[in-house]
Design a protein around this motif. Structure first.
Motif, PDB file in Angstrom:
ATOM      1  N   TYR A 535       0.835  -1.201   0.000  1.00 31.90           N
ATOM      2  CA  TYR A 535       0.000   0.000   0.000  1.00 31.90           C
ATOM      3  C   TYR A 535       0.872   1.253   0.000  1.00 31.90           C
ATOM      4  O   TYR A 535       0.597   2.219  -0.721  1.00 31.90           O
ATOM      5  CB  TYR A 535      -0.917  -0.017   1.221  1.00 31.90           C
ATOM      6  N   ARG A 536       1.949   1.243   0.810  1.00 26.00           N
ATOM      7  CA  ARG A 536       2.852   2.408   0.836  1.00 26.00           C
ATOM      8  C   ARG A 536       3.512   2.615  -0.526  1.00 26.00           C
ATOM      9  O   ARG A 536       3.644   3.743  -0.991  1.00 26.00           O
ATOM     10  CB  ARG A 536       3.925   2.206   1.921  1.00 26.00           C
ATOM     11  N   ARG A 537       3.901   1.534  -1.171  1.00 23.74           N
ATOM     12  CA  ARG A 537       4.558   1.655  -2.466  1.00 23.74           C
ATOM     13  C   ARG A 537       3.588   2.261  -3.496  1.00 23.74           C
ATOM     14  O   ARG A 537       3.946   3.151  -4.265  1.00 23.74           O
ATOM     15  CB  ARG A 537       5.043   0.286  -2.921  1.00 23.74           C
ATOM     16  N   LEU A 538       2.348   1.770  -3.493  1.00 20.27           N
ATOM     17  CA  LEU A 538       1.346   2.295  -4.418  1.00 20.27           C
ATOM     18  C   LEU A 538       1.090   3.766  -4.151  1.00 20.27           C
ATOM     19  O   LEU A 538       1.001   4.587  -5.084  1.00 20.27           O
ATOM     20  CB  LEU A 538       0.039   1.491  -4.267  1.00 20.27           C
ATOM     21  N   TYR A 539       0.986   4.123  -2.888  1.00 20.53           N
ATOM     22  CA  TYR A 539       0.703   5.519  -2.530  1.00 20.53           C
ATOM     23  C   TYR A 539       1.848   6.430  -2.964  1.00 20.53           C
ATOM     24  O   TYR A 539       1.639   7.527  -3.467  1.00 20.53           O
ATOM     25  CB  TYR A 539       0.473   5.623  -1.017  1.00 20.53           C
ATOM     26  N   ARG A 540       3.090   6.001  -2.728  1.00 23.38           N
ATOM     27  CA  ARG A 540       4.228   6.833  -3.095  1.00 23.38           C
ATOM     28  C   ARG A 540       4.309   7.057  -4.601  1.00 23.38           C
ATOM     29  O   ARG A 540       4.632   8.149  -5.064  1.00 23.38           O
ATOM     30  CB  ARG A 540       5.516   6.185  -2.582  1.00 23.38           C
ATOM     31  N   GLU A 541       4.024   6.004  -5.368  1.00 22.29           N
ATOM     32  CA  GLU A 541       4.030   6.156  -6.834  1.00 22.29           C
ATOM     33  C   GLU A 541       2.996   7.181  -7.273  1.00 22.29           C
ATOM     34  O   GLU A 541       3.265   8.032  -8.128  1.00 22.29           O
ATOM     35  CB  GLU A 541       3.754   4.806  -7.493  1.00 22.29           C
TER      36      GLU A 541
END
Length: 552
Positions: A535-541
């Protein structure tokens, strides 16, 4: 038709008596002409009436069958339509129904007329001279053999030609749908060559039909003509010997002429019968495809839980694995909720199952405690609206695309357009609400099409609104503004935002995170941020993309 044939068959009898009377010096040519003229006029009148009724009835049947066909296609499951070729379905609705109408009209008319004229003529010929009748009808077994032998071949070739026509229609539909892509990539010649192959296949299939028909038509004509030649020779001899009167011979020849044309036209009638049979088979094939059931249970009142899914699994045909697998999901009543996940995680598939556009292969879905498959369709559609990422728009006005047949209220239309952030754009159009948007909304930008789809859903005032990636073509600032207005409008009702852009769901009351067809975590945005790396990776992208969009 019966009266027309009766008057037609009466003509040679009048001619026979008139010729015999004239030969004996007792007749009057004027009286004979008047009687024959009256018979011809009556025959023409009844023939016109029979053709008008039969051909008119055939067109009415074609109209009703086309309505029933389209109505059935509209109720087919999406899984069935996914496997079908769109152009072929169009070809069946147009060309196959036209072939069936030709059989029911001209084909049936000629077939009945051939049977009536043939049976009546055979009886009257026998009464005039049995021996000459046997000679005249001698070729008919050979004609029946030709027809019987060629009928299956014609049927197979007409069926192959209809299938080839469906393939061509499908390729034309595909070409028109992808015309912008083909031009952008300069692949027109490639698509033209693909079309050439199918078009040539259609030409070959229709040439095979022509060759088969060309063999039937002359063969029947030649065989019938041989009988006529034999009648002229023997009939003339018997007239000369006194075994047959001149009037009888004239009447016999007239009846034989009546019989020859239906026999010659039998090849054409046979082709209409086989075309109609092939068309009926293709239409019947579609009719046998099972339509969606029509449940009738009312929607229960709210009971705390808006929607519950248990063990829901769905796999697309020929897919390597299920798009969603064993999903359990409980959506509370009211508030804003979100389904988040990377591309191809199963979000849109789950939405289509919840909206009953597709049916789960395993598991169950309930709304207010009632099984989803039991709820009446009108109640479900009023209760729940889905806005897909790529919505469809008809070649009609802005208002018509919002209404979709619902009663028009311009005030409400402007209201929902304002909520979707499209009011200013529509007011700037030449005809405002009555401006046509072109097929597929071609005159609108991607963002305008998405906002028009949102306005369309809001016009129905649903209890549950699902935005399935329908903000993806909007920049981050505009998406936030539209989402805020929609959320305010649906206060007290349920809003579900489906997205792979995490920033769209920061203020959601709860978030479900999908990955590879499964809900792997749920909670608030903050909770998922703290404990879920994906979820953090998706949000950062998405945060990086948003910053790039908002940069001056």
């Amino acid at each position: 038709m019966v009266f027309s044939v009766a008057l037609q068959l009466a003509g040679p009898q009048v001619l026979r008596r008139g010729v015999d009377a004239l030969a004996g010096g007792e007749g009057d040519v004027l009286d004979l002409a008047l009687v024959l003229g009256g018979l011809a006029a009556g025959q023409a009148l009844f023939r016109f009436a029979s053709r008008r009724l039969t051909l008119g009835a055939a067109r009415a049947v074609e109209h009703d069958l086309r309505m029933a066909y389209v109505g059935h296609v509209l109720r087919l499951p999406l899984e069935t339509l996914d496997r079908a070729r769109r152009g072929d379905l169009v070809s069946r609705a147009l060309h196959d129904l036209q072939d069936l109408r030709l059989f029911l009209g001209a084909g049936w008319l000629n077939l009945c007329q051939t049977l009536l004229v043939g049976s009546g003529t055979a009886v009257l010929l026998w009464r005039i001279h049995p021996g000459l009748t046997a000679v005249a009808l001698a070729p008919f077994p050979a004609i029946a053999w030709v027809v019987r032998r060629m009928s299956p071949r014609l049927h197979r070739r007409f069926l192959a030609a209809d299938r080839a026509a469906g393939a061509v229609a499908d390729r034309v539909h595909e070409t028109l749908t992808a015309i912008r892509l083909l031009r952008a990539l300069r692949r027109e010649r490639w698509q033209e060559e693909r079309f050439r192959g199918e078009n040539e296949a259609l030409c070959r299939a229709r040439e095979r039909v022509v060759w088969a028909w060309a063999a039937v038509f002359p063969a029947v004509g030649v065989l019938a003509g041989l009988g006529h030649v034999a009648v002229l020779g023997l009939g003339g001899y018997w007239v000369a010997t006194g075994a047959l009167s001149l009037g009888g011979f004239v009447a016999f020849s007239a009846y034989l002429a009546m019989l020859i044309w239906p026999m010659v036209a039998l090849g054409w009638t046979l082709s209409l019968v086989q075309r109609g049979a092939a068309a009926l088979g293709r239409l019947e094939e579609v009719r046998r495809w099972p339509a969606e059931p029509e449940p009738g249970a009312p929607l229960p009142p709210p009971a705390g839980v808006c929607l519950r899914a248990e063990g829901v699994t769905y796999a697309y045909p020929d897919a390597a694995g299920p798009a969603v697998a064993g999903v359990g999901w409980e959506l509370p009543e009211g508030g804003m909720w979100a389904l988040v996940g990377p591309t191809a995680s199963g979000k849109s598939t789950l939405v289509s199952l919840v909206a009953r556009l597709r049916r789960p292969q395993r598991g169950a879905i309930e709304i207010h405690g009632e099984a989803l498959e039991r709820i009446a369709d009108p109640e479900l559609r009023r209760h729940l609206a889905v806005v897909p990422q790529e919505d469809f728009f008809f070649s009609d006005s802005v208002a018509a695309n919002v209404l979709l047949g619902r009663p028009r209220d311009d005030g409400r239309i402007w209201e929902v357009l304002a909520l979707a952030g499209l009011e200013a754009d529509v007011r700037s159009l030449p005809d405002g609400l009555d401006t046509r948007v072109g097929e597929g909304g071609i005159t609108l930008s991607g963002g305008q099409r998405q906002r028009l789809g949102i306005a369309r859903a809001l016009y129905g005032d649903p209890d549950v609104l699902v935005l399935d990636g329908s903000l993806s073509n909007l920049d981050a600032r505009t998406a936030r503004e539209v989402l805020g207005r929609v959320r305010q409008r649906l206060r007290g009702r349920t809003l579900v935002v489906v997205s792979h852009r995490a920033f769209e769901v920061e203020e959601a009351d709860g978030v479900w995170f999908l990955e590879r067809g499964r809900i792997v975590a749920s909670g608030t945005h903050g909770e998922l941020w703290r404990r879920l790396p994906g979820y953090r990776r998706l949000y950062r992208e998405e945060e990086l993309r948003r910053e790039l969009e908002e940069a001056p």
